[in-house]
Design an enzyme around this catalytic site. Sequence first.
Site, PDB file in Angstrom:
ATOM      1  NE  ARG A 258      40.276  64.847  38.584  1.00  0.00           N
ATOM      2  CZ  ARG A 258      40.634  65.692  39.546  1.00  0.00           C
ATOM      3  NH1 ARG A 258      39.736  66.481  40.106  1.00  0.00           N
ATOM      4  NH2 ARG A 258      41.883  65.744  39.969  1.00  0.00           N
TER       5      ARG A 258
ATOM      6  N   PRO B 166      23.321  77.194  28.294  1.00  0.00           N
ATOM      7  CG  PRO B 166      23.437  78.161  26.171  1.00  0.00           C
ATOM      8  CD  PRO B 166      22.853  77.022  26.919  1.00  0.00           C
TER       9      PRO B 166
HETATM   10  N1  ADE Z   1      24.523  74.004  25.743  1.00  0.00           N
HETATM   11  C1  ADE Z   1      24.977  74.898  24.842  1.00  0.00           C
HETATM   12  N2  ADE Z   1      25.981  75.623  25.332  1.00  0.00           N
HETATM   13  C2  ADE Z   1      26.175  75.195  26.619  1.00  0.00           C
HETATM   14  C3  ADE Z   1      27.068  75.559  27.648  1.00  0.00           C
HETATM   15  N3  ADE Z   1      27.973  76.529  27.496  1.00  0.00           N
HETATM   16  N4  ADE Z   1      26.993  74.894  28.819  1.00  0.00           N
HETATM   17  C4  ADE Z   1      26.057  73.926  28.995  1.00  0.00           C
HETATM   18  N5  ADE Z   1      25.192  73.536  28.064  1.00  0.00           N
HETATM   19  C5  ADE Z   1      25.245  74.160  26.873  1.00  0.00           C
END
Ligand code: ADE
Length: 234
Positions: A150, A86
Site C-alpha cells: 500500500r 518471533p
Molecule cells: N513465526 C512465528 N511467529 C512469528 C511472529 N510473531 N512473527 C514473524 N514470524 C513468526
Amino acid sequence: MKIDILTLFPNMFNDIFNESIIKRAKDNKLVDINIIDFREYSKDPHKKVDDTPFGGGAGMVLTCQPIFDAVNSLKKENTKVILLTPSGKVYKQKLAYDLSKEEHLIIICGHYEGFDERIRTLADIEISIGDYILTGGEIAACVLVDSITRLIPGVINEDSHINDSFNDSYLLDYPTYTKPRIYDGLEVPEILISGDHKKIDEWRKQKQIEITKELRPDLLEIGEVNEICNKEEK
Ligand code: ADE
C-alpha cells in the site's frame, strides 16, 4: 517491486493477494508477488525439507539446503532477504516505509519447530510481527506484503497514508465520520460540519493527541510528539 515468498504452504496464499488494493497493484504492475514452494528446491529423493535436531529435542528442524538453494537462485544484486521469526526485530510502520523503497524482497517463512541456525546467515533482516508465536511465517508474510504494497508509490492516493498513524509523528489517527449526521441518537461533532477547515485541522490534531495519550501513551515517548503535546499543554 518484486516480492518472492518462500513457503512450504503455498495454498495459504491462494486468495489473499487477489482482492482489493493488492490485486489492483498487481494488475497495474506496481508489484509482482511470487509464491514459491521451497520444497521444490530439495535435493532429497523424497523432497524432504526438515530433520531431527542435533543434540536431541522435540520436533523437526528446517534444513539448510532447500532454503539456501532457493534464496541463492532468486537473489539478485539489489535483493533484501527477510527471515520471519518471533525473535526478529518487531515490525513497525517505519520499517514498512523503508521496505516499500526496495526493488526486490525475498521473504522466508519459517515453520515447524524452527530452522537450522545457519539459515540466519542468508537474511539481511529478521522480522517478527509481534510478541506472540504463530504456527509459521505465512500470516506474517501477508502482513508484510499488505503493509508494504500500500506504500508503493501509485498504489493508493498518497494523501490516504500521509496521515497514517505510526508515521514519524507517532500519533494515532483522528476519528472520522460519514453520513448520516445523526445515527441512532449518535451525533457527528459539530465542528466537522462547520466548513471551517482551519478549525477542523486543529480539532483533528487535538483529537490525535488526546487519543494517543489515552490509548497508547507509550507512543508519545518517541519523536516530536512530546514537543507537540507540551506546546498544547502550555
Ligand atoms: N513465526 C512465528 N511467529 C512469528 C511472529 N510473531 N512473527 C514473524 N514470524 C513468526
